[in-house]
Every structure is written in structure tokens, then in C-alpha cells.
Design a protein around this motif. Structure first.
Motif, PDB file in Angstrom:
ATOM      1  N   GLU A  27     -39.431 -31.523 -36.472  1.00  0.00           N
ATOM      2  CA  GLU A  27     -40.066 -31.496 -35.165  1.00  0.00           C
ATOM      3  C   GLU A  27     -41.257 -30.543 -35.278  1.00  0.00           C
ATOM      4  O   GLU A  27     -41.087 -29.322 -35.216  1.00  0.00           O
ATOM      5  CB  GLU A  27     -39.085 -31.010 -34.094  1.00  0.00           C
ATOM      6  N   PRO A  28     -42.463 -31.063 -35.480  1.00  0.00           N
ATOM      7  CA  PRO A  28     -43.602 -30.181 -35.766  1.00  0.00           C
ATOM      8  C   PRO A  28     -43.902 -29.163 -34.675  1.00  0.00           C
ATOM      9  O   PRO A  28     -44.233 -28.014 -34.967  1.00  0.00           O
ATOM     10  CB  PRO A  28     -44.774 -31.161 -35.950  1.00  0.00           C
ATOM     11  N   GLY A  29     -43.772 -29.566 -33.396  1.00  0.00           N
ATOM     12  CA  GLY A  29     -44.017 -28.628 -32.300  1.00  0.00           C
ATOM     13  C   GLY A  29     -45.433 -28.081 -32.315  1.00  0.00           C
ATOM     14  O   GLY A  29     -46.332 -28.621 -32.963  1.00  0.00           O
ATOM     15  N   PRO A  30     -45.657 -26.959 -31.638  1.00  0.00           N
ATOM     16  CA  PRO A  30     -47.004 -26.390 -31.555  1.00  0.00           C
ATOM     17  C   PRO A  30     -47.432 -25.644 -32.812  1.00  0.00           C
ATOM     18  O   PRO A  30     -48.601 -25.283 -32.943  1.00  0.00           O
ATOM     19  CB  PRO A  30     -46.908 -25.431 -30.368  1.00  0.00           C
ATOM     20  N   ALA A  31     -46.499 -25.382 -33.730  1.00  0.00           N
ATOM     21  CA  ALA A  31     -46.809 -24.658 -34.968  1.00  0.00           C
ATOM     22  C   ALA A  31     -46.254 -25.448 -36.153  1.00  0.00           C
ATOM     23  O   ALA A  31     -45.233 -25.075 -36.747  1.00  0.00           O
ATOM     24  CB  ALA A  31     -46.225 -23.252 -34.925  1.00  0.00           C
ATOM     25  N   PRO A  32     -46.907 -26.552 -36.521  1.00  0.00           N
ATOM     26  CA  PRO A  32     -46.342 -27.445 -37.534  1.00  0.00           C
ATOM     27  C   PRO A  32     -46.184 -26.826 -38.915  1.00  0.00           C
ATOM     28  O   PRO A  32     -45.223 -27.128 -39.628  1.00  0.00           O
ATOM     29  CB  PRO A  32     -47.309 -28.630 -37.558  1.00  0.00           C
ATOM     30  N   ALA A  33     -47.112 -25.963 -39.327  1.00  0.00           N
ATOM     31  CA  ALA A  33     -46.977 -25.341 -40.643  1.00  0.00           C
ATOM     32  C   ALA A  33     -45.752 -24.434 -40.681  1.00  0.00           C
ATOM     33  O   ALA A  33     -44.974 -24.459 -41.647  1.00  0.00           O
ATOM     34  CB  ALA A  33     -48.244 -24.559 -40.990  1.00  0.00           C
ATOM     35  N   ALA A  34     -45.574 -23.635 -39.637  1.00  0.00           N
ATOM     36  CA  ALA A  34     -44.403 -22.758 -39.566  1.00  0.00           C
ATOM     37  C   ALA A  34     -43.116 -23.573 -39.510  1.00  0.00           C
ATOM     38  O   ALA A  34     -42.116 -23.226 -40.151  1.00  0.00           O
ATOM     39  CB  ALA A  34     -44.511 -21.835 -38.360  1.00  0.00           C
ATOM     40  N   ALA A  35     -43.130 -24.683 -38.752  1.00  0.00           N
ATOM     41  CA  ALA A  35     -41.939 -25.528 -38.646  1.00  0.00           C
ATOM     42  C   ALA A  35     -41.604 -26.157 -39.994  1.00  0.00           C
ATOM     43  O   ALA A  35     -40.431 -26.226 -40.386  1.00  0.00           O
ATOM     44  CB  ALA A  35     -42.169 -26.613 -37.597  1.00  0.00           C
ATOM     45  N   LEU A  36     -42.631 -26.603 -40.708  1.00  0.00           N
ATOM     46  CA  LEU A  36     -42.424 -27.199 -42.033  1.00  0.00           C
ATOM     47  C   LEU A  36     -41.789 -26.189 -42.978  1.00  0.00           C
ATOM     48  O   LEU A  36     -40.789 -26.484 -43.652  1.00  0.00           O
ATOM     49  CB  LEU A  36     -43.767 -27.679 -42.585  1.00  0.00           C
ATOM     50  N   LYS A  37     -42.349 -24.999 -43.036  1.00  0.00           N
ATOM     51  CA  LYS A  37     -41.832 -23.995 -43.966  1.00  0.00           C
ATOM     52  C   LYS A  37     -40.441 -23.531 -43.563  1.00  0.00           C
ATOM     53  O   LYS A  37     -39.590 -23.294 -44.437  1.00  0.00           O
ATOM     54  CB  LYS A  37     -42.813 -22.831 -44.063  1.00  0.00           C
ATOM     55  N   HIS A  38     -40.189 -23.416 -42.279  1.00  0.00           N
ATOM     56  CA  HIS A  38     -38.842 -23.049 -41.820  1.00  0.00           C
ATOM     57  C   HIS A  38     -37.826 -24.089 -42.277  1.00  0.00           C
ATOM     58  O   HIS A  38     -36.726 -23.742 -42.729  1.00  0.00           O
ATOM     59  CB  HIS A  38     -38.821 -22.922 -40.301  1.00  0.00           C
ATOM     60  N   ARG A  39     -38.203 -25.355 -42.177  1.00  0.00           N
ATOM     61  CA  ARG A  39     -37.298 -26.438 -42.592  1.00  0.00           C
ATOM     62  C   ARG A  39     -37.058 -26.393 -44.101  1.00  0.00           C
ATOM     63  O   ARG A  39     -35.930 -26.543 -44.566  1.00  0.00           O
ATOM     64  CB  ARG A  39     -37.926 -27.770 -42.199  1.00  0.00           C
ATOM     65  N   LEU A  40     -38.125 -26.167 -44.852  1.00  0.00           N
ATOM     66  CA  LEU A  40     -37.994 -26.140 -46.309  1.00  0.00           C
ATOM     67  C   LEU A  40     -37.207 -24.924 -46.791  1.00  0.00           C
ATOM     68  O   LEU A  40     -36.617 -24.960 -47.873  1.00  0.00           O
ATOM     69  CB  LEU A  40     -39.370 -26.147 -46.966  1.00  0.00           C
ATOM     70  N   ARG A  41     -37.200 -23.860 -46.003  1.00  0.00           N
ATOM     71  CA  ARG A  41     -36.449 -22.660 -46.406  1.00  0.00           C
ATOM     72  C   ARG A  41     -34.936 -22.881 -46.364  1.00  0.00           C
ATOM     73  O   ARG A  41     -34.179 -22.073 -46.908  1.00  0.00           O
ATOM     74  CB  ARG A  41     -36.812 -21.485 -45.489  1.00  0.00           C
ATOM     75  N   ASP A  42     -34.505 -23.968 -45.731  1.00  0.00           N
ATOM     76  CA  ASP A  42     -33.076 -24.296 -45.673  1.00  0.00           C
ATOM     77  C   ASP A  42     -32.688 -24.979 -46.985  1.00  0.00           C
ATOM     78  O   ASP A  42     -33.127 -26.099 -47.257  1.00  0.00           O
ATOM     79  CB  ASP A  42     -32.804 -25.233 -44.493  1.00  0.00           C
ATOM     80  N   PRO A  43     -31.878 -24.355 -47.833  1.00  0.00           N
ATOM     81  CA  PRO A  43     -31.525 -24.946 -49.127  1.00  0.00           C
ATOM     82  C   PRO A  43     -30.808 -26.288 -49.015  1.00  0.00           C
ATOM     83  O   PRO A  43     -30.766 -27.062 -49.988  1.00  0.00           O
ATOM     84  CB  PRO A  43     -30.616 -23.893 -49.773  1.00  0.00           C
ATOM     85  N   ALA A  44     -30.246 -26.571 -47.847  1.00  0.00           N
ATOM     86  CA  ALA A  44     -29.535 -27.836 -47.669  1.00  0.00           C
ATOM     87  C   ALA A  44     -30.482 -29.010 -47.451  1.00  0.00           C
ATOM     88  O   ALA A  44     -30.081 -30.171 -47.567  1.00  0.00           O
ATOM     89  CB  ALA A  44     -28.563 -27.732 -46.497  1.00  0.00           C
ATOM     90  N   VAL A  45     -31.742 -28.724 -47.126  1.00  0.00           N
ATOM     91  CA  VAL A  45     -32.722 -29.789 -46.872  1.00  0.00           C
ATOM     92  C   VAL A  45     -33.173 -30.364 -48.207  1.00  0.00           C
ATOM     93  O   VAL A  45     -33.590 -29.628 -49.111  1.00  0.00           O
ATOM     94  CB  VAL A  45     -33.917 -29.248 -46.067  1.00  0.00           C
TER      95      VAL A  45
END
Length: 277
Positions: A228-246
Motif C-alpha cells: 500500500e504505497p500511501g503518501p510515502a511510497p519509498a518509505a512504505a516499500l522499504k518498510h515492506r522489504l525490511r520484513d524477512p518474511a516478504v
């Protein structure tokens, strides 16, 4: 359906994880190709909700494509409306039914001839940093670091450097990168298997070369991500990638052998002519 395309009803984005806009490219052609290729990747899935296509720019020290696009914010640029987001390092582009997000970033060329990618940052980095210093600099500035495969770069002492990183890195912050220029035929790099064994994930991207014809390759190779990119897509992308389960899933295709050999020959001729990359 594209190989590896996930069947999901969640919001899905297609991400090109290694994007250069070279000075020989035509901007309108480049953006149109990105939209077409990323839309085609999503059309090959069963996703009910599809997000924008994401382009992770990894610009060289003298490049300023993101800055020039940011200067067009609020205006029409080659038929695209450019809008700021809630963060300085990304831009939203829209045109009819197409939506793209540009994420700023830098490619760090190391002293040893390796590359490190820092995505989601406006920071500019010194030239010729040692490899591990470049990784640390990317982590400090962007929170994640990507070490992309390059033809002939993961052998001998340079391969040992990448191998040492793979053996010791935090899998939630360090990634390896694949690219569309790697030949489709033949075995994958040994370090990919070693990375997977340690939980280090591989992020594909197109990595277009600095020739006119390469402009249309943007968006042809990348990865799917539930986001969900939201208003801060770069931050959302990196937050998602920081999850080892992704587990990002690749889409697209790499080069055939003839195209690969032609591209590498052209690059060698270009380097001998003194123009560099």
C-alpha cells in the motif's frame, strides 16, 4: 500468466528495482515504455487491486533525472502530471489510466569496481568508496543496500568481497540484485544460492544500458510486491522489504545470448572510446 506471478486479491505493485535514465534516452519514450511494461506485468496476474508501477532510480553521480522531474511538479511533463508525494525522495506521475512512482536513489561505484545501490534517498555519495564503506553508506542513508550482479564483477577477489558480505549481512537490510541484462541461458550466479540460504533476498531490475534502444527496456524485468504505497511510497516499500518474511517474486525476462553478447561488445567499445558509463 507471467512466470512467478502471484495470485492474490491484495493490492499488488510491479517494481523495476534497477533503473537508469541515460542522457541518450528520450524522456517521453522512456516513461511510456515504463508504463506499458509495468502494466503488462500486472495484467499477467490475478490481482484484483493493482497499484502504480514503481521505478527505483539508481542514478550515477552526474545524473539528475529525478531532480529535473521534481522541477516539473504540479505541471505537465511529456503528457504526464507530476505530483509531489508526502516525502522528498519520490514523485507520483499520472497519465490517463497509467500511474508511476519515481523513487530517487543512487548507484555507488566502488573502488574495487563493484556497485552498491541506495534507494529512497536524495543523498549523493563520494566516488570510489571501498566496497564495505559503500554498503555502510547506503545503509546509513537509505536503510537498505542492494548489491547488483554485473557481468564479470562477481569473480575472484570481488566475488570474495560479495561472498563475505552475504555471509555476514543482516537479511532484513542487505539484498542482492539481478538484472535484465544477465543472459537467460546458463546457470545463475553461485552467490544467489548462497544468499537465499541465508535469507538474503534478490531484487530484479531492468538496468538499461546507455544506448538509445535500451530506453524501452525499463519495466521489463522486476519484482511483484504486495504494497500500500500511501503518501510515502519509498518509505512504505522499504518498510515492506525490511520484513524477512516478504518474498518479492520476479517478473519479466532476461536477455537472450545473442542480445547479451551484442550489448557487452557495445559496452566494451564504448569504454575503449573513453566515454565510460
Amino acid at each position: 500468466m507471467h512466470p512467478g506471478a502471484p495470485e492474490t486479491s491484495r493490492s499488488l505493485v510491479a517494481v523495476d528495482g534497477h533503473v537508469h535514465f541515460h542522457r541518450v534516452f528520450d524522456r517521453a519514450r522512456f516513461l511510456a515504455a515504463a508504463a506499458t511494461n509495468l502494466r503488462a506485468a500486472l495484467d499477467g496476474t490475478a490481482a484484483a487491486v493493482r497499484g502504480p508501477g514503481l521505478l527505483l532510480l539508481v542514478e550515477n553521480p552526474d545524473d539528475d533525472f529525478f531532480d529535473r522531474c521534481r522541477g516539473a511538479a504540479g505541471r505537465n511533463m511529456d503528457g504526464w502530471l507530476v505530483d509531489p508525494t508526502g516525502e522528498a525522495c519520490s514523485l507520483a506521475l499520472s497519465r490517463e489510466r497509467d500511474r508511476l512512482v519515481l523513487v530517487a536513489g543512487r548507484q555507488i561505484a566502488t573502488r574495487e569496481g563493484l556497485e552498491v545501490l541506495a534507494v529512497g534517498t536524495l543523498k549523493r555519495f563520494p566516488r570510489d568508496l571501498p566496497f564495505r564503506a559503500a554498503v555502510d553508506a547506503a545503509l546509513e542513508a537509505a536503510g537498505i543496500a542492494i548489491v547488483p550482479w554485473g557481468f564479470g564483477k562477481w569473480t575472484r577477489f570481488r566475488g570474495a568481497l560479495v561472498g563475505e558480505l552475504v555471509a555476514s549481512a543482516d537479511p532484513s537490510r542487505v539484498f542482492l540484485g539481478d538484472n535484465g541484462g544477465r543472459p537467460a541461458a546458463g546457470p545463475e550466479p553461485r552467490l544467489f544460492a548462497e544468499a537465499r540460504a541465508r535469507g538474503i533476498r534478490i531484487l530484479p531490475g531492468s538496468d538499461p544500458l546507455p544506448f538509445h534502444r535500451e530506453a524501452t527496456k525499463v519495466g521489463r524485468y522486476g519484482f511483484y510486491l504486495d504494497l500500500e504505497p500511501g503518501p510515502a511510497p519509498a518509505a512504505a516499500l522499504k518498510h515492506r522489504l525490511r520484513d524477512p518474511a516478504v518474498r518479492p517474486r520476479p517478473f519479466g525476462r532476461r536477455e537472450g545470448l545473442v542480445a547479451f553478447l551484442r550489448a557487452q561488445t557495445a559496452m566494451q567499445l564504448r569504454k575503449r572510446a573513453g566515454s565510460g558509463r
